[in-house]
Design a protein around this motif. Structure first.
Motif, PDB file in Angstrom:
ATOM      1  N   PHE A 100       0.829  -1.201   0.000  1.00 27.62           N
ATOM      2  CA  PHE A 100       0.000   0.000   0.000  1.00 27.62           C
ATOM      3  C   PHE A 100       0.863   1.251   0.000  1.00 27.62           C
ATOM      4  CE2 PHE A 100      -2.225  -3.409   2.222  1.00 27.62           C
ATOM      5  CZ  PHE A 100      -3.236  -3.617   1.304  1.00 27.62           C
ATOM      6  N   GLY A 101       1.968   1.220   0.731  1.00 29.61           N
ATOM      7  CA  GLY A 101       2.888   2.342   0.756  1.00 29.61           C
ATOM      8  C   GLY A 101       3.973   2.249  -0.294  1.00 29.61           C
ATOM      9  N   GLY A 102       4.156   1.059  -0.875  1.00 34.04           N
ATOM     10  CA  GLY A 102       5.140   0.876  -1.933  1.00 34.04           C
ATOM     11  C   GLY A 102       6.568   0.814  -1.443  1.00 34.04           C
ATOM     12  N   VAL A 103       6.793   0.171  -0.301  1.00 38.52           N
ATOM     13  CA  VAL A 103       8.148   0.068   0.246  1.00 38.52           C
ATOM     14  C   VAL A 103       8.494  -1.406   0.447  1.00 38.52           C
ATOM     15  CG1 VAL A 103       9.675   0.686   2.151  1.00 38.52           C
ATOM     16  CG2 VAL A 103       7.911   2.286   1.423  1.00 38.52           C
ATOM     17  N   ILE A 104       9.658  -1.794  -0.065  1.00 37.51           N
ATOM     18  CA  ILE A 104      10.184  -3.146   0.132  1.00 37.51           C
ATOM     19  C   ILE A 104      11.545  -2.998   0.783  1.00 37.51           C
ATOM     20  CG2 ILE A 104      10.996  -5.253  -1.000  1.00 37.51           C
ATOM     21  CD1 ILE A 104       8.927  -4.672  -3.216  1.00 37.51           C
ATOM     22  N   ILE A 105      11.731  -3.652   1.921  1.00 35.62           N
ATOM     23  CA  ILE A 105      12.993  -3.578   2.665  1.00 35.62           C
ATOM     24  C   ILE A 105      13.548  -4.988   2.786  1.00 35.62           C
ATOM     25  CG2 ILE A 105      14.089  -2.925   4.836  1.00 35.62           C
ATOM     26  CD1 ILE A 105      11.701  -1.015   5.286  1.00 35.62           C
ATOM     27  N   THR A 106      14.795  -5.150   2.394  1.00 39.93           N
ATOM     28  CA  THR A 106      15.437  -6.456   2.538  1.00 39.93           C
ATOM     29  C   THR A 106      16.229  -6.484   3.840  1.00 39.93           C
ATOM     30  OG1 THR A 106      17.510  -5.860   1.445  1.00 39.93           O
ATOM     31  CG2 THR A 106      15.692  -6.620   0.036  1.00 39.93           C
ATOM     32  N   ASP A 107      16.572  -7.678   4.246  1.00 40.34           N
ATOM     33  CA  ASP A 107      17.457  -7.853   5.391  1.00 40.34           C
ATOM     34  C   ASP A 107      18.887  -7.902   4.861  1.00 40.34           C
ATOM     35  OD1 ASP A 107      18.164  -8.166   8.001  1.00 40.34           O
ATOM     36  OD2 ASP A 107      17.123 -10.062   8.310  1.00 40.34           O
ATOM     37  N   TRP A 108      19.840  -7.952   5.752  1.00 38.85           N
ATOM     38  CA  TRP A 108      21.245  -7.987   5.336  1.00 38.85           C
ATOM     39  C   TRP A 108      21.544  -9.268   4.571  1.00 38.85           C
ATOM     40  CZ3 TRP A 108      23.892  -3.738   5.306  1.00 38.85           C
ATOM     41  CH2 TRP A 108      23.604  -2.718   6.222  1.00 38.85           C
ATOM     42  N   TYR A 109      22.340  -9.129   3.535  1.00 42.59           N
ATOM     43  CA  TYR A 109      22.746 -10.255   2.693  1.00 42.59           C
ATOM     44  C   TYR A 109      24.251 -10.210   2.515  1.00 42.59           C
ATOM     45  CZ  TYR A 109      23.798 -12.722  -1.638  1.00 42.59           C
ATOM     46  OH  TYR A 109      24.362 -13.542  -2.576  1.00 42.59           O
ATOM     47  N   SER A 110      24.903 -11.338   2.811  1.00 41.39           N
ATOM     48  CA  SER A 110      26.350 -11.461   2.584  1.00 41.39           C
ATOM     49  C   SER A 110      26.588 -12.372   1.394  1.00 41.39           C
ATOM     50  CB  SER A 110      27.037 -12.063   3.809  1.00 41.39           C
ATOM     51  OG  SER A 110      27.024 -11.162   4.882  1.00 41.39           O
ATOM     52  N   PRO A 111      27.286 -11.888   0.381  1.00 37.36           N
ATOM     53  CA  PRO A 111      27.594 -12.754  -0.759  1.00 37.36           C
ATOM     54  C   PRO A 111      28.455 -13.930  -0.291  1.00 37.36           C
ATOM     55  CG  PRO A 111      28.126 -10.455  -1.251  1.00 37.36           C
ATOM     56  CD  PRO A 111      27.805 -10.528   0.197  1.00 37.36           C
ATOM     57  N   PRO A 112      28.222 -15.114  -0.832  1.00 42.64           N
ATOM     58  CA  PRO A 112      29.010 -16.280  -0.412  1.00 42.64           C
ATOM     59  C   PRO A 112      30.510 -16.082  -0.601  1.00 42.64           C
ATOM     60  CG  PRO A 112      27.145 -16.969  -1.754  1.00 42.64           C
ATOM     61  CD  PRO A 112      27.180 -15.477  -1.790  1.00 42.64           C
ATOM     62  N   ALA A 113      30.901 -15.340  -1.618  1.00 41.52           N
ATOM     63  CA  ALA A 113      32.330 -15.131  -1.888  1.00 41.52           C
ATOM     64  C   ALA A 113      32.950 -14.114  -0.931  1.00 41.52           C
ATOM     65  CB  ALA A 113      32.519 -14.674  -3.325  1.00 41.52           C
ATOM     66  N   GLU A 114      32.145 -13.278  -0.290  1.00 42.89           N
ATOM     67  CA  GLU A 114      32.632 -12.223   0.605  1.00 42.89           C
ATOM     68  C   GLU A 114      31.868 -12.240   1.922  1.00 42.89           C
ATOM     69  OE1 GLU A 114      35.029  -9.927   0.565  1.00 42.89           O
ATOM     70  OE2 GLU A 114      35.811 -10.643  -1.343  1.00 42.89           O
ATOM     71  N   PRO A 115      32.164 -13.174   2.833  1.00 43.63           N
ATOM     72  CA  PRO A 115      31.404 -13.240   4.091  1.00 43.63           C
ATOM     73  C   PRO A 115      31.657 -12.044   5.032  1.00 43.63           C
ATOM     74  CG  PRO A 115      33.183 -14.847   4.095  1.00 43.63           C
ATOM     75  CD  PRO A 115      33.161 -14.229   2.734  1.00 43.63           C
ATOM     76  N   GLY A 116      32.697 -11.267   4.800  1.00 45.09           N
ATOM     77  CA  GLY A 116      32.989 -10.110   5.629  1.00 45.09           C
ATOM     78  C   GLY A 116      32.345  -8.833   5.121  1.00 45.09           C
ATOM     79  N   GLU A 117      31.422  -8.966   4.188  1.00 45.00           N
ATOM     80  CA  GLU A 117      30.751  -7.818   3.597  1.00 45.00           C
ATOM     81  C   GLU A 117      29.264  -8.145   3.490  1.00 45.00           C
ATOM     82  OE1 GLU A 117      31.727  -5.079  -0.234  1.00 45.00           O
ATOM     83  OE2 GLU A 117      31.745  -7.235  -0.575  1.00 45.00           O
ATOM     84  N   ARG A 118      28.402  -7.151   3.729  1.00 40.47           N
ATOM     85  CA  ARG A 118      26.970  -7.403   3.608  1.00 40.47           C
ATOM     86  C   ARG A 118      26.258  -6.179   3.045  1.00 40.47           C
ATOM     87  NH1 ARG A 118      24.677  -7.740   9.828  1.00 40.47           N
ATOM     88  NH2 ARG A 118      25.020  -5.549  10.365  1.00 40.47           N
ATOM     89  N   PHE A 119      25.109  -6.458   2.419  1.00 43.23           N
ATOM     90  CA  PHE A 119      24.334  -5.426   1.753  1.00 43.23           C
ATOM     91  C   PHE A 119      22.884  -5.494   2.209  1.00 43.23           C
ATOM     92  CE2 PHE A 119      27.822  -6.468  -1.050  1.00 43.23           C
ATOM     93  CZ  PHE A 119      28.265  -5.211  -1.447  1.00 43.23           C
TER      94      PHE A 119
END
Length: 182
Positions: A100-119
Motif C-alpha cells: 500500500f505504501g510501496g516500500v520493500i525492505i530487505t534484510d542484510w545479505y552477505s555474498p558467499p564469496a565475501e562473508p565479511g561484507e553485507r548489503f
C-alpha cells in the motif's frame, strides 16, 4: 474521593467499550447480489483469468486497462513494478513489504564469496504507472572490521541505478508477458 471518581469514570468507559463491542449485525443474502462481482469470481474459477489475485488486484489485467485503472484498489503502486522489484531483490532475504505504501525492505545479505561484507536494500515504488521515475532503490553496505563489528561503507555509485534498471526491465517483461497471454 478523587480515587473513587477516577474509578467510577474508568468503569463507565470500560462499560461503554464493552457495550460497543457487543453490537452485532447479521448479513443478509441480498448484500451478495452484486452480479458484477459474482461474474468476476466465476470468470476466475472458469479459467477466464490467471486466478492470481494480490490484495484484490487481478494481475491478468494490466494496470491502466479499463478493468483495472492504475493497479486496482488494493495495491497502492503499479503491480508490474511491485512484482518486478520482489523478483529482482529475491536473492536477498525480505525484511518487510508494504504494497500500500510501496516500500520493500530487505534484510542484510552477505555474498558467499565475501562473508565479511553485507548489503541491504530499500526499494520505494512511488506511483501507479510503469515509469522509470516511479522506482527508487537505496543500497547500504557494511564491512566487518578487525574487531568483528560491522562498519558502514560507501556503495558504488552505479549499484542503485543498476538495480533500478533491472527492476524496470523485469517490469516491462512482465507487462509484455501479460499482454501476450490475452
Amino acid at each position: 474521593m478523587r480515587h473513587a471518581s477516577r474509578l467510577a469514570l474508568a468503569l463507565a468507559l470500560l462499560g461503554l467499550a464493552a457495550a460497543a463491542c457487543g453490537e452485532t449485525r447479521s448479513v443478509r443474502n441480498d448484500e451478495y447480489g452484486d452480479d458484477s462481482r459474482r461474474a468476476r469470481v466465476q470468470g476466475r474459477l472458469s479459467g477466464a483469468s490467471d486466478g492470481l489475485v494480490i490484495f484484490g488486484v487481478d494481475r491478468s489485467r494490466p494496470p491502466g486497462s479499463a478493468g483495472d485503472p492504475g493497479g486496482g484498489p488494493g495495491l497502492g503502486v503499479n503491480a508490474y513494478l511491485w512484482r518486478a522489484t520482489l523478483d529482482t531483490l529475491s536473492f536477498m532475504p525480505l525484511a518487510s513489504a508494504d504494497p500500500f505504501g510501496g516500500v520493500i525492505i530487505t534484510d542484510w545479505y552477505s555474498p558467499p564469496a565475501e562473508p565479511g561484507e553485507r548489503f541491504r536494500a530499500t526499494a520505494y515504488l512511488l506511483g501507479r504507472t510503469l515509469r522509470s521515475d516511479n522506482v527508487r532503490v537505496s543500497v547500504f553496505r557494511q564491512v566487518r572490521d578487525r574487531n568483528g563489528n560491522w562498519v558502514d561503507q560507501p556503495v558504488s555509485p552505479g549499484t542503485a541505478a543498476a538495480l533500478e534498471d533491472s527492476i524496470l526491465a523485469r517490469a516491462r517483461e512482465l507487462r509484455s508477458q501479460s499482454l501476450a497471454a490475452r
